[in-house]
Design a protein around this motif. Structure first.
Motif, mmCIF file in Angstrom:
data_model
loop_
_atom_site.group_PDB
_atom_site.id
_atom_site.type_symbol
_atom_site.label_atom_id
_atom_site.label_comp_id
_atom_site.label_asym_id
_atom_site.label_seq_id
_atom_site.Cartn_x
_atom_site.Cartn_y
_atom_site.Cartn_z
ATOM 1 N N SER A 82 -3.437 66.338 49.449
ATOM 2 C CA SER A 82 -4.019 65.890 48.178
ATOM 3 C C SER A 82 -3.374 64.602 47.667
ATOM 4 N N LEU A 83 -2.245 64.203 48.225
ATOM 5 C CA LEU A 83 -1.562 62.996 47.760
ATOM 6 C C LEU A 83 -2.070 61.734 48.466
ATOM 7 N N HIS A 84 -2.999 61.889 49.394
ATOM 8 C CA HIS A 84 -3.498 60.739 50.157
ATOM 9 C C HIS A 84 -4.809 60.178 49.600
ATOM 10 N N HIS A 85 -5.310 60.721 48.494
ATOM 11 C CA HIS A 85 -6.635 60.341 48.020
ATOM 12 C C HIS A 85 -6.604 59.019 47.255
ATOM 13 N N LEU A 86 -7.742 58.338 47.273
ATOM 14 C CA LEU A 86 -7.983 57.169 46.423
ATOM 15 C C LEU A 86 -9.429 57.259 45.967
ATOM 16 N N SER A 87 -9.649 57.349 44.654
ATOM 17 C CA SER A 87 -11.005 57.513 44.136
ATOM 18 C C SER A 87 -11.308 56.451 43.082
ATOM 19 N N PHE A 88 -12.586 56.167 42.918
ATOM 20 C CA PHE A 88 -13.066 55.162 41.968
ATOM 21 C C PHE A 88 -14.321 55.710 41.315
ATOM 22 N N ASP A 89 -14.390 55.654 39.991
ATOM 23 C CA ASP A 89 -15.543 56.225 39.303
ATOM 24 C C ASP A 89 -16.758 55.307 39.292
ATOM 25 N N GLY A 90 -16.637 54.147 39.950
ATOM 26 C CA GLY A 90 -17.755 53.210 40.019
ATOM 27 C C GLY A 90 -17.854 52.297 38.820
ATOM 28 N N LEU A 91 -17.038 52.524 37.827
ATOM 29 C CA LEU A 91 -17.050 51.693 36.628
ATOM 30 C C LEU A 91 -15.723 50.950 36.488
ATOM 31 N N ARG A 92 -14.705 51.650 35.952
ATOM 32 C CA ARG A 92 -13.443 50.953 35.707
ATOM 33 C C ARG A 92 -12.216 51.707 36.186
ATOM 34 N N THR A 93 -12.330 53.002 36.448
ATOM 35 C CA THR A 93 -11.130 53.810 36.662
ATOM 36 C C THR A 93 -10.847 54.049 38.137
ATOM 37 N N ILE A 94 -9.626 53.711 38.554
ATOM 38 C CA ILE A 94 -9.135 53.994 39.907
ATOM 39 C C ILE A 94 -8.057 55.059 39.790
ATOM 40 N N ARG A 95 -8.058 56.004 40.714
ATOM 41 C CA ARG A 95 -6.972 56.988 40.774
ATOM 42 C C ARG A 95 -6.488 57.068 42.209
ATOM 43 N N LEU A 96 -5.209 56.838 42.402
ATOM 44 C CA LEU A 96 -4.654 56.873 43.755
ATOM 45 C C LEU A 96 -3.490 57.840 43.820
ATOM 46 N N GLY A 97 -3.423 58.561 44.935
ATOM 47 C CA GLY A 97 -2.372 59.546 45.136
ATOM 48 C C GLY A 97 -1.075 58.927 45.592
ATOM 49 N N ALA A 98 -0.037 59.738 45.593
ATOM 50 C CA ALA A 98 1.314 59.263 45.858
ATOM 51 C C ALA A 98 1.513 58.736 47.273
ATOM 52 N N MET A 99 0.622 59.065 48.211
ATOM 53 C CA MET A 99 0.797 58.616 49.589
ATOM 54 C C MET A 99 -0.140 57.461 49.959
ATOM 55 N N VAL A 100 -0.842 56.878 48.988
ATOM 56 C CA VAL A 100 -1.664 55.698 49.271
ATOM 57 C C VAL A 100 -0.742 54.512 49.526
ATOM 58 N N THR A 101 -0.931 53.842 50.643
ATOM 59 C CA THR A 101 -0.030 52.768 51.035
ATOM 60 C C THR A 101 -0.411 51.444 50.368
ATOM 61 N N HIS A 102 0.545 50.510 50.417
ATOM 62 C CA HIS A 102 0.264 49.160 49.928
ATOM 63 C C HIS A 102 -0.967 48.586 50.642
ATOM 64 N N HIS A 103 -0.987 48.740 51.943
ATOM 65 C CA HIS A 103 -2.084 48.174 52.726
ATOM 66 C C HIS A 103 -3.410 48.857 52.382
ATOM 67 N N GLY A 104 -3.377 50.180 52.213
ATOM 68 C CA GLY A 104 -4.597 50.889 51.873
ATOM 69 C C GLY A 104 -5.158 50.435 50.540
#
Length: 271
Positions: A40-62
Motif C-alpha cells: 500500500s506504500l507504493h501507490h500514486l493517485s491523482f483525482d484528475g483535478l488538483r490533488t496528488i497522493r503518493l505513498g512512502a515508497m514512491v521514488t524520486h524517479h517515479g
C-alpha cells in the motif's frame, strides 16, 4: 516493530540517505525496519483535478515521470537536481521529507503545494502539515514509532505557473540555495503567490516577505524587489558547500529565477 525497539530502530525506504549515514557511523540503530514489502506504500493517485497522493515508497524517479506525463514542470525541475539517476531510481520522496535535510528539494515543493503528511504509529493515525513537520536540521515532529505513510499535495489552480531553481557547487551536490515558486495570476496581477526556500535556514521554509511584495501587484514589475525581500526570511549557516555570506548573496538570485520561470509558465510562454 518500531515501538518494540523503543527508539533504537530506523526505517529503511530507498536508503539513499540512511545508508551513507550508517556507513559514516552517523546513525547506529539496533534494527532496520524495511518498508519495501508493504504494497500500500507504493501507490500514486491523482483525482484528475488538483490533488496528488503518493505513498512512502514512491521514488524520486517515479514522481518525476508522473510530473512529466502530466505537464507538472515544478516536479521535473526539482527532481532534476536530486543526486544522480541511480539515487533518483532508489530514493523516495517521503524518505527525503522524513530525513529533513534543510537543502532537500522536495521540501520546498511540498511547502509550495500545501503538503500534508499522513502519519501512522501505534497510537493511531494523524495528519501533519509539511510546514509543521520540520523542527530543525535533520529533525522532525514525528514520534520514534511513527512513519509517514503518504503525502497529499495540491496543484495550483488554472492560470498558475510554478518553477524551481537551485544553485549547487556541482550537479548532484547539496543545494547551497534553492527556491520553489507558484504564481496564480488575475490578469497582469498576482492573485496568489507561494514561495519556499531550501539551504537558507535551519529548516526548509516559506518566504512570507517575498509573497507579500508580490500580492496584488503586476509581477513583472516587482520580481527584483520581491527577490530582495527574501533577506527578511533567511538565517543561513555556512558549511563546506557555501559560506553564510555567499548564501545571502545567492538567495535573491534563485528566488528571481524561480519567479521568472513561474511567471512565464503562468502566461503560457517559455522561460
Amino acid at each position: 516493530m518500531l515501538a518494540r525497539a523503543d527508539g533504537r530502530a530506523l526505517v529503511l525506504a530507498g536508503g539513499q540517505s540512511l545508508i551513507p549515514m550508517l556507513r559514516h557511523r552517523l546513525a547506529e540503530p539496533e534494527a532496520l525496519v524495511d518498508l519495501r514489502r508493504i504494497d500500500s506504500l507504493h501507490h500514486l493517485s491523482f483525482d484528475g483535478l488538483r490533488t496528488i497522493r503518493l505513498g512512502a515508497m514512491v521514488t524520486h524517479h517515479g514522481f518525476e515521470r508522473w510530473g512529466f506525463d502530466h505537464g507538472q514542470r515544478l516536479l521535473t525541475d526539482a527532481a532534476a537536481h536530486i543526486g544522480h539517476r541511480s539515487v533518483r531510481t532508489m530514493g523516495t520522496v517521503i524518505g527525503s521529507l522524513a530525513h529533513a535535510d534543510p537543502a532537500a528539494e522536495w521540501s520546498a515543493v511540498s511547502l509550495v503545494l500545501e503538503g500534508v503528511c499522513h502519519v501512522a504509529g501505534p497510537g493511531g493515525e494523524r495528519e501533519v502539515r509539511v510546514d509543521q513537520l520540520f523542527t530543525g536540521p535533520f529533525s522532525t515532529s514525528l514520534g520514534s514509532s511513527e512513519i509517514i505513510t503518504s503525502l497529499t499535495l495540491s496543484l495550483p489552480p488554472s492560470g498558475s505557473g510554478s518553477a524551481f531553481a537551485e544553485v549547487a557547487p556541482r550537479h548532484g551536490d547539496p543545494a547551497v540555495a534553492g527556491a520553489a515558486a507558484a504564481l496564480t495570476l488575475d490578469g497582469p496581477e498576482v492573485e496568489r503567490a507561494r514561495v519556499a526556500l531550501i539551504g537558507l535556514a535551519a529548516t526548509p521554509c516559506r518566504s512570507p516577505s517575498v509573497e507579500a511584495v508580490l500580492a496584488g501587484r503586476p509581477v513583472s514589475a516587482c520580481i527584483e524587489a520581491a527577490a530582495q525581500a527574501v533577506e527578511n526570511d533567511i538565517d543561513p549557516m555556512g558549511d563546506i558547500h557555501g559560506s553564510e555570506v555567499y548564501r545571502r548573496r545567492v538567495a535573491p538570485v534563485v528566488v528571481a529565477r524561480a519567479l521568472r520561470s513561474a511567471l512565464a509558465r503562468a502566461e503560457g510562454g517559455r522561460p
